[in-house]
Design a protein around this motif. Structure first.
Motif, PDB file in Angstrom:
ATOM      1  N   TYR A 149       0.847  -1.193   0.000  1.00 13.06           N
ATOM      2  CA  TYR A 149       0.000   0.000   0.000  1.00 13.06           C
ATOM      3  C   TYR A 149       0.880   1.238   0.000  1.00 13.06           C
ATOM      4  CZ  TYR A 149      -3.582  -3.321   1.474  1.00 13.06           C
ATOM      5  OH  TYR A 149      -4.435  -4.395   1.546  1.00 13.06           O
ATOM      6  N   ASP A 177      -1.711  -8.663   6.017  1.00 18.00           N
ATOM      7  CA  ASP A 177      -2.253  -7.653   5.117  1.00 18.00           C
ATOM      8  C   ASP A 177      -3.418  -6.901   5.743  1.00 18.00           C
ATOM      9  OD1 ASP A 177      -4.424  -7.014   2.836  1.00 18.00           O
ATOM     10  OD2 ASP A 177      -2.431  -6.878   1.945  1.00 18.00           O
ATOM     11  N   GLU A 178      -4.333  -7.638   6.378  1.00 19.70           N
ATOM     12  CA  GLU A 178      -5.518  -6.993   6.940  1.00 19.70           C
ATOM     13  C   GLU A 178      -5.173  -6.050   8.094  1.00 19.70           C
ATOM     14  OE1 GLU A 178      -5.673 -11.371   8.530  1.00 19.70           O
ATOM     15  OE2 GLU A 178      -5.079 -10.295   6.699  1.00 19.70           O
ATOM     16  N   ARG A 181      -3.678  -2.859   6.281  1.00 25.57           N
ATOM     17  CA  ARG A 181      -4.744  -2.099   5.627  1.00 25.57           C
ATOM     18  C   ARG A 181      -5.617  -1.394   6.668  1.00 25.57           C
ATOM     19  NH1 ARG A 181      -7.131  -2.896   0.430  1.00 25.57           N
ATOM     20  NH2 ARG A 181      -9.118  -1.780   0.260  1.00 25.57           N
ATOM     21  N   ASP A 185      -6.186   2.752   7.307  1.00 27.65           N
ATOM     22  CA  ASP A 185      -7.532   3.326   7.358  1.00 27.65           C
ATOM     23  C   ASP A 185      -7.792   3.994   8.707  1.00 27.65           C
ATOM     24  OD1 ASP A 185     -10.248   3.625   6.178  1.00 27.65           O
ATOM     25  OD2 ASP A 185     -10.810   2.307   7.823  1.00 27.65           O
ATOM     26  N   VAL A 191      -6.389   4.613   1.505  1.00 24.47           N
ATOM     27  CA  VAL A 191      -5.930   3.244   1.249  1.00 24.47           C
ATOM     28  C   VAL A 191      -5.733   3.069  -0.253  1.00 24.47           C
ATOM     29  CG1 VAL A 191      -6.440   0.790   1.478  1.00 24.47           C
ATOM     30  CG2 VAL A 191      -7.129   2.387   3.292  1.00 24.47           C
ATOM     31  N   GLU A 193      -3.855   0.608  -2.841  1.00 25.32           N
ATOM     32  CA  GLU A 193      -3.201  -0.693  -2.933  1.00 25.32           C
ATOM     33  C   GLU A 193      -2.468  -0.831  -4.259  1.00 25.32           C
ATOM     34  OE1 GLU A 193      -4.244  -5.455  -2.279  1.00 25.32           O
ATOM     35  OE2 GLU A 193      -5.844  -3.955  -2.303  1.00 25.32           O
TER      36      GLU A 193
END
Length: 207
Positions: A149, A177-178, A181, A185, A191, A193
């Motif tokens: 990102y 990853d989550e 991300r 946020d 965000v 990507e």
């Protein structure tokens, strides 16, 4: 799963007597000038910006390469030292690997360039970034990482610390990853990507 360590992970400056302002340069022991320039300048594209004697040992040459953002990698070289592709494994205090960032849009081109130059490599999804691993002319592990990102340089520490917080809340073994991300946020950043290829998990991938 929670960490057993008591030291908090945070982007806030510690209450210490000294605060560094960034990485100025890293210096490694190299082999000879020709092989070193062939790898770092001619393959990785780092301009050779300064060449002078090693001021502590004038029998050696000190090469300065711009890694891409003005931060410098320097290498001590001597023409009587051949490159050693096998490298040397030593213990505590030794360099495990060097990591340089690459443009996510050039990720696949980088893999092709390494292959064309005869360098083997591995590709891993490291959870919060993607990494290509290869070795230099002396067997030193070189990591070329691409962000998943877009992260402003001045907010990178904030984002990673927030990802750590979310990882701990999730009980995850490592930042994924989550978590990254979600951290971007949560900090009110846009965000964005990057389009990166699929890669296997990098857990335990490189020693």
């Amino acid at each position: 799963m929670s960490d057993d360590h008591s030291t908090p992970v945070t982007a806030e400056l510690p209450d210490s007597p000294i605060h560094t302002t960034g990485t100025d340069h890293i210096t490694i022991w190299g082999s000879n000038e020709d092989d070193t320039i062939e790898f770092y300048r001619d393959l990785l594209g780092m301009p050779l910006v300064l060449r002078q004697p090693n001021l502590d040992d004038p029998s050696q040459t000190h090469l300065f390469f711009d890694t891409g953002d003005g931060r410098i990698l320097t290498v001590f070289v001597s023409d009587d030292r051949p490159s050693n592709q096998r490298g040397q494994r030593v213990g505590t205090g030794a360099v495990h690997h060097l990591c340089f960032s690459i443009d996510p849009d050039e990720y696949e081109d980088t893999m092709r360039a390494l292959a064309d130059a005869g360098h083997q490599y591995n590709v891993f999804d490291r959870g919060i970034f993607h990494s290509i691993y290869t070795t230099d002319n002396n067997g030193l592990v070189i990591e070329l990482s691409a962000d998943k990102y877009e992260i402003p340089d001045d907010r990178r520490g904030d984002v990673l610390a927030k990802a750590q917080e979310r990882r701990e809340e999730d009980g995850a073994e490592y930042a994924k990853d989550e978590h990254l991300r979600g951290a971007i946020d949560a900090l009110g950043l846009e965000v964005i990507e990057y389009d990166l290829p699929e890669a296997s998990s990098g857990v335990g991938g490189v020693e």
